[in-house]
Design an enzyme around this catalytic site. Sequence first.
Site, short mmCIF file in Angstrom:
data_model
loop_
_atom_site.label_atom_id
_atom_site.label_comp_id
_atom_site.label_asym_id
_atom_site.label_seq_id
_atom_site.Cartn_x
_atom_site.Cartn_y
_atom_site.Cartn_z
CE1 TYR A 1 -3.92 2.15 0.44
CE2 TYR A 1 -2.87 3.00 2.42
CZ TYR A 1 -3.87 3.07 1.48
OH TYR A 1 -4.83 4.06 1.56
CD GLU B 1 7.91 1.93 -0.97
OE1 GLU B 1 7.73 2.96 -1.65
OE2 GLU B 1 8.86 1.80 -0.19
CE LYS C 1 -3.66 4.98 -1.90
NZ LYS C 1 -4.74 5.52 -2.74
CG ASN D 1 -5.57 6.37 10.81
OD1 ASN D 1 -4.46 6.83 10.55
ND2 ASN D 1 -5.77 5.09 11.07
NE ARG E 1 -9.80 0.98 7.00
CZ ARG E 1 -9.94 1.72 5.91
NH1 ARG E 1 -9.08 2.69 5.67
NH2 ARG E 1 -10.93 1.51 5.08
CB VAL E 2 -8.42 0.52 15.16
CG1 VAL E 2 -8.38 2.03 14.88
CG2 VAL E 2 -8.47 0.25 16.64
CB SER F 1 -14.97 -0.67 11.22
OG SER F 1 -13.68 -0.95 10.76
CG ASN F 2 -11.70 -4.72 13.65
OD1 ASN F 2 -12.46 -4.97 12.72
ND2 ASN F 2 -10.50 -5.26 13.75
CG PHE F 3 -11.79 -0.77 19.03
CD1 PHE F 3 -11.24 -2.03 18.88
CD2 PHE F 3 -11.00 0.24 19.60
CE1 PHE F 3 -9.93 -2.30 19.28
CE2 PHE F 3 -9.69 -0.03 20.00
CZ PHE F 3 -9.15 -1.29 19.84
N1 UDP Z 1 -5.71 -1.93 15.82
C1 UDP Z 1 -6.11 -2.55 17.00
N2 UDP Z 1 -7.16 -3.42 16.96
C2 UDP Z 1 -7.85 -3.69 15.81
C3 UDP Z 1 -7.44 -3.06 14.60
C4 UDP Z 1 -6.37 -2.19 14.64
O1 UDP Z 1 -5.54 -2.32 18.07
O2 UDP Z 1 -8.79 -4.49 15.87
C5 UDP Z 1 -4.60 -0.96 15.86
C6 UDP Z 1 -3.54 -1.16 14.79
O3 UDP Z 1 -2.56 -2.07 15.22
C7 UDP Z 1 -3.01 0.27 14.64
C8 UDP Z 1 -4.22 1.14 14.93
O4 UDP Z 1 -5.14 0.32 15.64
O5 UDP Z 1 -2.02 0.53 15.60
C9 UDP Z 1 -4.89 1.67 13.67
O6 UDP Z 1 -5.12 0.58 12.81
P1 UDP Z 1 -5.97 0.70 11.49
O7 UDP Z 1 -5.93 -0.63 10.84
O8 UDP Z 1 -7.30 1.28 11.77
O9 UDP Z 1 -5.22 1.79 10.61
P2 UDP Z 1 -3.69 2.07 10.24
O10 UDP Z 1 -2.81 1.09 10.95
O11 UDP Z 1 -3.62 1.90 8.78
O12 UDP Z 1 -3.46 3.44 10.72
#
Ligand code: UDP
Length: 312
Positions: A146, A148, A150, A175, A187-188, A190-192
Amino acid sequence: MGRVVITGGAGFLGSHMCDRLIERGDDVVCVDNLVTGRASNVAHLVDHDRFEFIQLDVSEELEVDGPVDAVMHLASPASPVDFDRIPIEILQVGSYGTHLGLELARKKQAVFHLNSTSEVYGDPHVHPQPETYWGNVNPIGPRSVYDEAKRFAEAITMAYHRTHDLDVRIVRTFNTYGPRMRPDDGRVVSNFIVQALRGEPLTMYGDGSQTRSFCYVDDQVAGQLALLDSDHVDPVNIGNENEFTVAELAEKVIAATNSSSPVEFLPLPKDDPTQRKPDLTVARSVLGWEPMVELAEGIEKTARHFAEELNI
Ligand code: UDP
């Protein structure tokens, strides 16, 4: 008002972009192969007389009949989960896809707008990150597909500007979150939110001390359109300056959803950036734009959307 081609127009960010452009009176040609985009994101637009949907893979072809005023290249899987799942496709849309988008813009004498990323800064040694920082990217790591792609996309965009005098814009998106993210996007945010709504453990990678600066999608779209409408050729950061640890984000999500989910600690993915926060000086001074939506408010809106979509 003009006619705008949006690649990735059925994706999370792209579909919000389609909405705003239609609202302000532009004609929109939405192009998507629906690999990570979803037809449901633009279902409410398909009958609009200024909206057209074309399903194709912009890494392979990108022909559009009629006049075009702007090509916005938003197509790309963008979640770290996708980096493992479809790495070659990500490299292709960042390279071939960007090249075809640039060619379309050149033939139509249109503006080319590239949605780049804060990932070009990698795991940054300069904090916050101004556009002048060249970044710290591992060129062969799992995120490189991703990052590289971009970086290549930015390079070829500037090469078209210098060689063909093409009018270009480059936005570095930080983000971004909001309604229409895929619930299983990985991603964090949506997951949370999905985990909290379901009462499942929140999956915290590492100890949660890494930081991100989260931008609500409406702010992101407004910033990108301000850039499109400007004449600024060099890259511009669009994001939010309020920086949170991932642990703080978990607390905010739990509070917003009134959830009793516990936190589960899992290993930190390789090359996960330790900190990230945009320097917004250029966006403020050149575009007169700044983000408006606080994280708590944005999480609430996003949680409401997921609760409805998932029927929780
Ligand atoms: N992350 C986390 N739990 C998750 C998904 C992501 O703790 O279920 C962390 C991930 O390791 C990173 C941060 O949240 O440090 C942001 O991750 P995301 O995938 O949203 O975006 P990016 O890493 O591309 O900024």
